[in-house]
Every structure is written in C-alpha cells, then in structure tokens.
Design a protein around this motif. Structure first.
Motif, PDB file in Angstrom:
ATOM      1  N   ASP A  58       0.846  -1.193   0.000  1.00 35.91           N
ATOM      2  CA  ASP A  58       0.000   0.000   0.000  1.00 35.91           C
ATOM      3  C   ASP A  58       0.883   1.245   0.000  1.00 35.91           C
ATOM      4  O   ASP A  58       1.670   1.459   0.928  1.00 35.91           O
ATOM      5  CB  ASP A  58      -0.894  -0.030   1.235  1.00 35.91           C
ATOM      6  CG  ASP A  58      -1.952   1.064   1.246  1.00 35.91           C
ATOM      7  OD1 ASP A  58      -1.780   2.074   0.546  1.00 35.91           O
ATOM      8  OD2 ASP A  58      -2.947   0.902   1.978  1.00 35.91           O
ATOM      9  N   LEU A  59       0.759   2.095  -1.033  1.00 34.23           N
ATOM     10  CA  LEU A  59       1.551   3.318  -1.136  1.00 34.23           C
ATOM     11  C   LEU A  59       0.820   4.543  -0.611  1.00 34.23           C
ATOM     12  O   LEU A  59       1.351   5.655  -0.659  1.00 34.23           O
ATOM     13  CB  LEU A  59       1.969   3.568  -2.590  1.00 34.23           C
ATOM     14  CG  LEU A  59       2.735   2.452  -3.291  1.00 34.23           C
ATOM     15  CD1 LEU A  59       3.173   2.902  -4.676  1.00 34.23           C
ATOM     16  CD2 LEU A  59       3.928   2.004  -2.466  1.00 34.23           C
ATOM     17  N   GLY A  60      -0.393   4.376  -0.130  1.00 31.59           N
ATOM     18  CA  GLY A  60      -1.147   5.494   0.421  1.00 31.59           C
ATOM     19  C   GLY A  60      -1.883   6.287  -0.649  1.00 31.59           C
ATOM     20  O   GLY A  60      -2.152   5.799  -1.750  1.00 31.59           O
ATOM     21  N   ALA A  61      -2.191   7.534  -0.315  1.00 38.84           N
ATOM     22  CA  ALA A  61      -2.945   8.424  -1.210  1.00 38.84           C
ATOM     23  C   ALA A  61      -2.019   8.933  -2.301  1.00 38.84           C
ATOM     24  O   ALA A  61      -1.550  10.074  -2.285  1.00 38.84           O
ATOM     25  CB  ALA A  61      -3.546   9.576  -0.416  1.00 38.84           C
ATOM     26  N   LEU A  67      10.366  19.901  -8.828  1.00 40.84           N
ATOM     27  CA  LEU A  67       9.551  19.324  -9.898  1.00 40.84           C
ATOM     28  C   LEU A  67       8.074  19.489  -9.541  1.00 40.84           C
ATOM     29  O   LEU A  67       7.404  18.538  -9.167  1.00 40.84           O
ATOM     30  CB  LEU A  67       9.889  17.844 -10.114  1.00 40.84           C
ATOM     31  CG  LEU A  67       9.197  17.126 -11.280  1.00 40.84           C
ATOM     32  CD1 LEU A  67       9.472  17.813 -12.605  1.00 40.84           C
ATOM     33  CD2 LEU A  67       9.635  15.667 -11.363  1.00 40.84           C
ATOM     34  N   PRO A  68       7.555  20.714  -9.640  1.00 44.64           N
ATOM     35  CA  PRO A  68       6.129  20.945  -9.356  1.00 44.64           C
ATOM     36  C   PRO A  68       5.290  20.556 -10.557  1.00 44.64           C
ATOM     37  O   PRO A  68       4.571  21.366 -11.126  1.00 44.64           O
ATOM     38  CB  PRO A  68       6.085  22.446  -9.085  1.00 44.64           C
ATOM     39  CG  PRO A  68       7.155  22.992  -9.973  1.00 44.64           C
ATOM     40  CD  PRO A  68       8.243  21.951 -10.008  1.00 44.64           C
ATOM     41  N   GLY A  94      -4.910  14.910  -4.003  1.00 44.33           N
ATOM     42  CA  GLY A  94      -5.210  16.207  -3.431  1.00 44.33           C
ATOM     43  C   GLY A  94      -4.365  17.324  -3.999  1.00 44.33           C
ATOM     44  O   GLY A  94      -4.306  18.414  -3.428  1.00 44.33           O
ATOM     45  N   GLY A  95      -3.699  17.061  -5.141  1.00 51.68           N
ATOM     46  CA  GLY A  95      -2.922  18.105  -5.793  1.00 51.68           C
ATOM     47  C   GLY A  95      -1.661  18.502  -5.056  1.00 51.68           C
ATOM     48  O   GLY A  95      -1.242  19.662  -5.108  1.00 51.68           O
ATOM     49  N   LEU A  96      -1.028  17.540  -4.359  1.00 45.19           N
ATOM     50  CA  LEU A  96       0.163  17.843  -3.571  1.00 45.19           C
ATOM     51  C   LEU A  96       1.462  17.692  -4.362  1.00 45.19           C
ATOM     52  O   LEU A  96       2.539  17.741  -3.793  1.00 45.19           O
ATOM     53  CB  LEU A  96       0.198  16.946  -2.322  1.00 45.19           C
ATOM     54  CG  LEU A  96      -0.971  17.149  -1.348  1.00 45.19           C
ATOM     55  CD1 LEU A  96      -0.856  16.204  -0.176  1.00 45.19           C
ATOM     56  CD2 LEU A  96      -1.031  18.581  -0.872  1.00 45.19           C
TER      57      LEU A  96
END
Length: 309
Positions: free
Chosen positions: A76-79, A115-116, A97-99
């Motif tokens: 499981d890598l999460g969100a 790297l956005p 969530g756009g993080l």
C-alpha cells in the motif's frame, strides 16, 4: 520500460501501410491476477523489467490508493497515484489532493523538490521527465531543466526523451538528447506524437493513415514504420521493450480492439494466445511479461500480469 501514454492525442499522419492479417503469437501466456488492497478493483499502470507492477487499488472502504506489487505481495503506497517504476524499485507519481510530484522507494514517500509537475517516466539513473504549467521538464539530482518540447512521454537509460513539438500548422513526434531536438516528422496531415521509447532510441507513437485513422508508428534509424493492424483500421502502441517488441491495442475486421504484439515485422493477435479482450494491456518488459487489467465475470476489475509460457 515503459512507460505511459503521451498526453497530446489525435495528431497526425503518414500514408497507410498495408494492413496485416491477424497472426497467432507464440508462446501462449499464463495470467496472474494481482489482487487488491482489500477492496474490489485494481488497475495496473506500469511495470519494470524485474516484474514489479504499480497501479491503483481500492481498499475496504472503497477509496483508491497506490500500490507496488513485488514478488506476489501488494504494498500500500497510500494516497498516491503511481505513473512509472524503474528497475531500482523507485516509483514516481502524484500525491492525491494536488500535492505535487513524489517518489516512493523502500517504504518512504518524499516530494520531488524542484519538480512541481506531473511526473511521467523515470529511468534507472533516477532521471525523471514530467509536465507542468510551464511545460515539460527533465529532473536530475534535484534540479529541474526545462525541455524545448510541448509534451513528454518517456526517458531511456541514455537520457533520450520522447515527446512532441509544435510546428507550423501541425504537431510532430520528437526526440530530445543532450540539448538537441530531433523532429521525427509526420505524414500528409502534419500530425504525430510519441508514446514511449527503448534504450536503443527506437520510438513508438502514432500518425494518421491516408483515411485519417490513427495508426501505430515505430521510428528507428531515421525512418517511420507503420506496424499495421489486426485487420481493422486502428492500432495504438502502448510500450516497447529493448528487444524491439511493441505492445499495442489493435482493431480486427470486426472493429473490436484486441491486445497485440509486434515482433520482427509481424503484428500478432494476443487474444489467440491467452490474453483477455475484456480489459487493457499497459506495459511490457524485456522478458515479454505484460501488465494490464481485466474485467472479470463478476464485473470487478483486477490488475494482472501475463507471463509467457
């Protein structure tokens, strides 16, 4: 290695090559169902040459989380939404969530400083290509370099980047390497784009046929080759490995899309070799293993790997 599909779709053309008759691919394939993180559905998005697979899976409450499948175990890598994985087990993607862009490795998920953007592909040297509001970038050792491309689709071990460029009245597939861009050209409709490339610089993508159907193209040694179809009008390449094999979805005479493998000039119908038509194929490794997903009779979707027998 894979990779994922280029973002600028439906752009252009070469005179159509002769359509190939469906051919049975040998050997056959054994399907391995990867399971889920406790929910109903899972989808594969990429794999590396060690057989590791990344994608998204539902957990028990129905929400989706990223996964890393390694030697039969789903982590499981999460969100997190994975987009690619290299042979070191580094997984790139975006936080839900756009993080922004992140990389997961050995249990640690960290942001990619500088790297956005949405990361697209990673090589074994840790170089990453991605896209953002300011355009495509190449990320190396913590530094992001703007690329003179309109889109990016993949990066190989030599640092060659496949993508696309705007041209007058059109859009062309292109390669970039060491500061130099190469226009791969297009046909009479002046539209083409890339999907992926291998470590030899062989690049796959698409152009339109003379009848304006999207066709799979292999660019190698400065030439564009139409890889044909299974009898229908369209072929969409998905991945190319270092043996020059190309994974694709192609229509047959009934206009239904089938999984296909181009090898040594012949496009093989994988649905005749054990690969299900009830789903998609997404990536291919150097051992000929195929990652994808299928819709089972119960209606649930499961990530799978097809192993050559």
């Amino acid at each position: 290695m894979p990779s994922i599909l280029a973002s600028a779709l439906l752009a252009a053309a070469l005179t159509a090559a002769p359509t190939q008759a469906p051919t049975v691919a040998t050997p056959g394939y054994r399907m391995v169902v990867l399971g889920t993180l406790g929910g109903d559905n899972s989808f594969a998005s990429a794999m590396n040459d060690r057989g590791d697979v990344v994608g998204r899976s539902q957990v028990a409450d129905g929400t989706y989380r990223g996964f890393f499948w390694h030697r039969g175990q789903m982590v499981d890598l999460g969100a997190f939404t994975p987009t690619d994985v290299n042979n070191q087990g580094q997984v790139i993607g975006t936080r839900d969530g756009g993080l922004g862009a992140h990389v997961w490795h050995q249990g640690v998920l960290r942001p990619l400083a500088g790297l956005p953007a949405a990361p697209v592909a990673i090589n074994d040297r840790g170089q990453i290509v991605g896209s953002g509001d300011a355009g495509p970038v190449l990320w190396t050792n913590g530094h992001a370099r703007p690329l003179p491309l309109a889109t990016v689709s993949d990066i190989n071990e030599s640092g060659q980047v496949s993508g696309g460029i705007h041209v007058p009245d059109g859009f062309h597939a292109a390669l970039w390497h060491l500061g130099r861009g190469t226009d791969l050209g297009a046909g009479p409709f002046n539209r083409s784009n890339t999907y992926a490339l291998n470590d030899h610089g062989w690049t796959i993508g698409w152009q339109f046929s003379a009848q304006q159907y999207p066709r799979g193209i292999l660019w190698r040694h400065g030439r564009a080759l139409d890889i044909g179809t299974l009898g229908g009008n369209t072929t969409e390449p998905r991945a190319i490995n270092n043996n020059g094999e190309i994974l694709a979805m192609s229509t047959a005479t009934d206009n239904l899309a089938r999984p296909a493998l181009w090898r040594r000039g012949v496009l093989h119908d994988l649905s005749l070799a054990g690969v299900s038509m009830q789903g998609e194929v997404v990536d291919l490794d150097d051992l000929g293993r195929i990652a994808g997903w299928i819709r089972q009779d119960s209606g649930v979707v499961r990530a799978v790997v097809y192993e050559p027998r």
